[in-house]
Design a protein around this motif. Structure first.
Motif, PDB file in Angstrom:
ATOM      1  N   PHE A  61      61.257 -19.397  28.166  1.00 38.78           N
ATOM      2  CA  PHE A  61      61.432 -20.055  26.858  1.00 38.78           C
ATOM      3  C   PHE A  61      62.908 -20.344  26.579  1.00 38.78           C
ATOM      4  CE2 PHE A  61      57.743 -17.080  26.440  1.00 38.78           C
ATOM      5  CZ  PHE A  61      56.762 -18.054  26.540  1.00 38.78           C
ATOM      6  N   SER A  62      63.579 -20.901  27.585  1.00 42.99           N
ATOM      7  CA  SER A  62      64.984 -21.305  27.463  1.00 42.99           C
ATOM      8  C   SER A  62      65.926 -20.125  27.222  1.00 42.99           C
ATOM      9  CB  SER A  62      65.190 -22.335  26.340  1.00 42.99           C
ATOM     10  OG  SER A  62      64.358 -23.430  26.560  1.00 42.99           O
ATOM     11  N   TYR A  63      65.531 -18.971  27.706  1.00 41.39           N
ATOM     12  CA  TYR A  63      66.358 -17.771  27.561  1.00 41.39           C
ATOM     13  C   TYR A  63      66.120 -16.903  28.799  1.00 41.39           C
ATOM     14  CZ  TYR A  63      68.941 -14.292  24.811  1.00 41.39           C
ATOM     15  OH  TYR A  63      69.895 -13.433  24.360  1.00 41.39           O
ATOM     16  N   SER A  87      81.965 -10.831  37.374  1.00 34.73           N
ATOM     17  CA  SER A  87      80.542 -11.060  37.155  1.00 34.73           C
ATOM     18  C   SER A  87      80.167 -12.529  37.343  1.00 34.73           C
ATOM     19  CB  SER A  87      80.242 -10.615  35.718  1.00 34.73           C
ATOM     20  OG  SER A  87      78.894 -10.714  35.462  1.00 34.73           O
ATOM     21  N   VAL A  88      78.912 -12.744  37.735  1.00 33.55           N
ATOM     22  CA  VAL A  88      78.359 -14.102  37.856  1.00 33.55           C
ATOM     23  C   VAL A  88      76.885 -14.056  37.425  1.00 33.55           C
ATOM     24  CG1 VAL A  88      79.849 -14.874  39.778  1.00 33.55           C
ATOM     25  CG2 VAL A  88      77.665 -13.745  40.275  1.00 33.55           C
ATOM     26  N   ALA A  89      76.292 -15.246  37.253  1.00 32.30           N
ATOM     27  CA  ALA A  89      74.882 -15.302  36.844  1.00 32.30           C
ATOM     28  C   ALA A  89      74.143 -16.404  37.596  1.00 32.30           C
ATOM     29  CB  ALA A  89      74.801 -15.545  35.338  1.00 32.30           C
ATOM     30  N   PHE A  90      72.826 -16.245  37.687  1.00 29.20           N
ATOM     31  CA  PHE A  90      71.984 -17.268  38.323  1.00 29.20           C
ATOM     32  C   PHE A  90      70.593 -17.234  37.696  1.00 29.20           C
ATOM     33  CE2 PHE A  90      69.737 -14.176  41.020  1.00 29.20           C
ATOM     34  CZ  PHE A  90      70.655 -13.135  41.063  1.00 29.20           C
ATOM     35  N   THR A  91      69.946 -18.405  37.677  1.00 25.01           N
ATOM     36  CA  THR A  91      68.613 -18.479  37.060  1.00 25.01           C
ATOM     37  C   THR A  91      67.678 -19.340  37.887  1.00 25.01           C
ATOM     38  OG1 THR A  91      69.231 -20.407  35.764  1.00 25.01           O
ATOM     39  CG2 THR A  91      69.417 -18.298  34.665  1.00 25.01           C
ATOM     40  N   ASN A  98      69.565 -24.664  32.005  1.00 25.74           N
ATOM     41  CA  ASN A  98      70.937 -24.445  31.516  1.00 25.74           C
ATOM     42  C   ASN A  98      70.988 -23.379  30.432  1.00 25.74           C
ATOM     43  OD1 ASN A  98      72.622 -26.477  32.827  1.00 25.74           O
ATOM     44  ND2 ASN A  98      71.212 -27.910  31.870  1.00 25.74           N
ATOM     45  N   SER A  99      70.007 -23.431  29.533  1.00 25.19           N
ATOM     46  CA  SER A  99      70.071 -22.506  28.393  1.00 25.19           C
ATOM     47  C   SER A  99      69.846 -21.064  28.843  1.00 25.19           C
ATOM     48  CB  SER A  99      69.087 -22.912  27.307  1.00 25.19           C
ATOM     49  OG  SER A  99      67.870 -23.222  27.904  1.00 25.19           O
ATOM     50  N   ALA A 100      69.003 -20.862  29.852  1.00 23.16           N
ATOM     51  CA  ALA A 100      68.784 -19.499  30.355  1.00 23.16           C
ATOM     52  C   ALA A 100      70.073 -18.991  31.013  1.00 23.16           C
ATOM     53  CB  ALA A 100      67.629 -19.473  31.343  1.00 23.16           C
ATOM     54  N   LEU A 101      70.728 -19.866  31.774  1.00 29.84           N
ATOM     55  CA  LEU A 101      71.996 -19.462  32.398  1.00 29.84           C
ATOM     56  C   LEU A 101      73.024 -19.133  31.316  1.00 29.84           C
ATOM     57  CD1 LEU A 101      73.499 -19.143  35.168  1.00 29.84           C
ATOM     58  CD2 LEU A 101      74.542 -21.338  34.644  1.00 29.84           C
ATOM     59  N   GLU A 105      75.325 -15.903  30.602  1.00 32.88           N
ATOM     60  CA  GLU A 105      76.790 -16.017  30.556  1.00 32.88           C
ATOM     61  C   GLU A 105      77.340 -15.588  29.188  1.00 32.88           C
ATOM     62  OE1 GLU A 105      77.550 -18.982  34.298  1.00 32.88           O
ATOM     63  OE2 GLU A 105      77.755 -19.872  32.319  1.00 32.88           O
ATOM     64  N   ARG A 106      76.521 -15.735  28.157  1.00 37.23           N
ATOM     65  CA  ARG A 106      76.951 -15.211  26.838  1.00 37.23           C
ATOM     66  C   ARG A 106      77.047 -13.690  26.888  1.00 37.23           C
ATOM     67  NH1 ARG A 106      74.012 -19.295  24.279  1.00 37.23           N
ATOM     68  NH2 ARG A 106      72.219 -17.933  24.065  1.00 37.23           N
TER      69      ARG A 106
END
Ligand SMILES: Cc1cc2nc3c(=O)[nH]c(=O)nc-3n(C[C@H](O)[C@H](O)[C@H](O)COP(=O)(O)O)c2cc1C
Length: 154
Positions: A61-63, A87-91, A98-101, A105-106
């Protein structure tokens, strides 16, 4: 040896494949070791004891997945102990994520971690190109963790 935690959630295996690729990238760097942990098997102590961390989640749901968010909620009290870690992130999502990433990142920003580079977004079935991008992500993260470990702390 720097310890890189690859913390992820995955229900149908796509994000797990990305997490494994990140870990492969980490391990390709001499002096770096990766530990891949599904978030429901991880504790906040894993977060405290690692030198760097990669966060991966499917897009729900975009998160990020709720279970991932729950981990960050639990970690609030140890926020001061993890500040500055690279740190890094991936989805992975059915469509563009984009919104989940951004949600991951937030958290990188909320926990005052160091965002080393832009994250990876995978859409639909996991493609070879995205696995390569995740491998590179792991490599970049591990190199940054090594650099940071070499700077004497006073
Ligand atoms: C509860 C739920 C919500 C989802 N919401 C979205 C969404 O908002 N946007 C999207 O692109 N994909 C959405 N998806 C699809 C997943 O993000 C996608 O299938 C993902 O690649 C699954 O990753 P995994 O194999 O690691 O579990 C949703 C899936 C589930 C189960």
């Amino acid at each position: 040896m720097v310890e890189v935690l690859v913390l992820y959630y995955s229900r149908t295996g796509r994000t797990k494949a990305l997490a494994d690729a990140v870990a492969e990238g980490v391990e390709s760097v001499e002096g770096a070791h990766a530990e891949v942990k599904r978030v429901d098997y991880a504790t906040v102590n894993d977060f405290i004891s690692c030198d760097a961390v990669a966060f991966g989640s499917p897009n729900y749901f975009s998160y990020m997945a709720g279970i991932m968010k729950n981990f960050f909620d639990k970690a609030l009290s140890i926020r001061e102990k993890v500040g500055g870690k690279p740190s890094v992130a991936f989805t992975s999502g059915g469509g563009s994520s984009n919104s989940a990433l951004l949600s991951l990142e937030r958290m990188i920003s909320s926990f005052r971690l160091e965002k080393v580079t832009d994250g990876v977004i995978s859409e639909g079935e996991t493609r070879e190109e995205k696995l390569r991008a995740c491998k590179k992500l792991g490599e970049t993260l591990a190199k940054r963790a090594l650099e940071r470990a070499e700077v004497p702390k006073d």
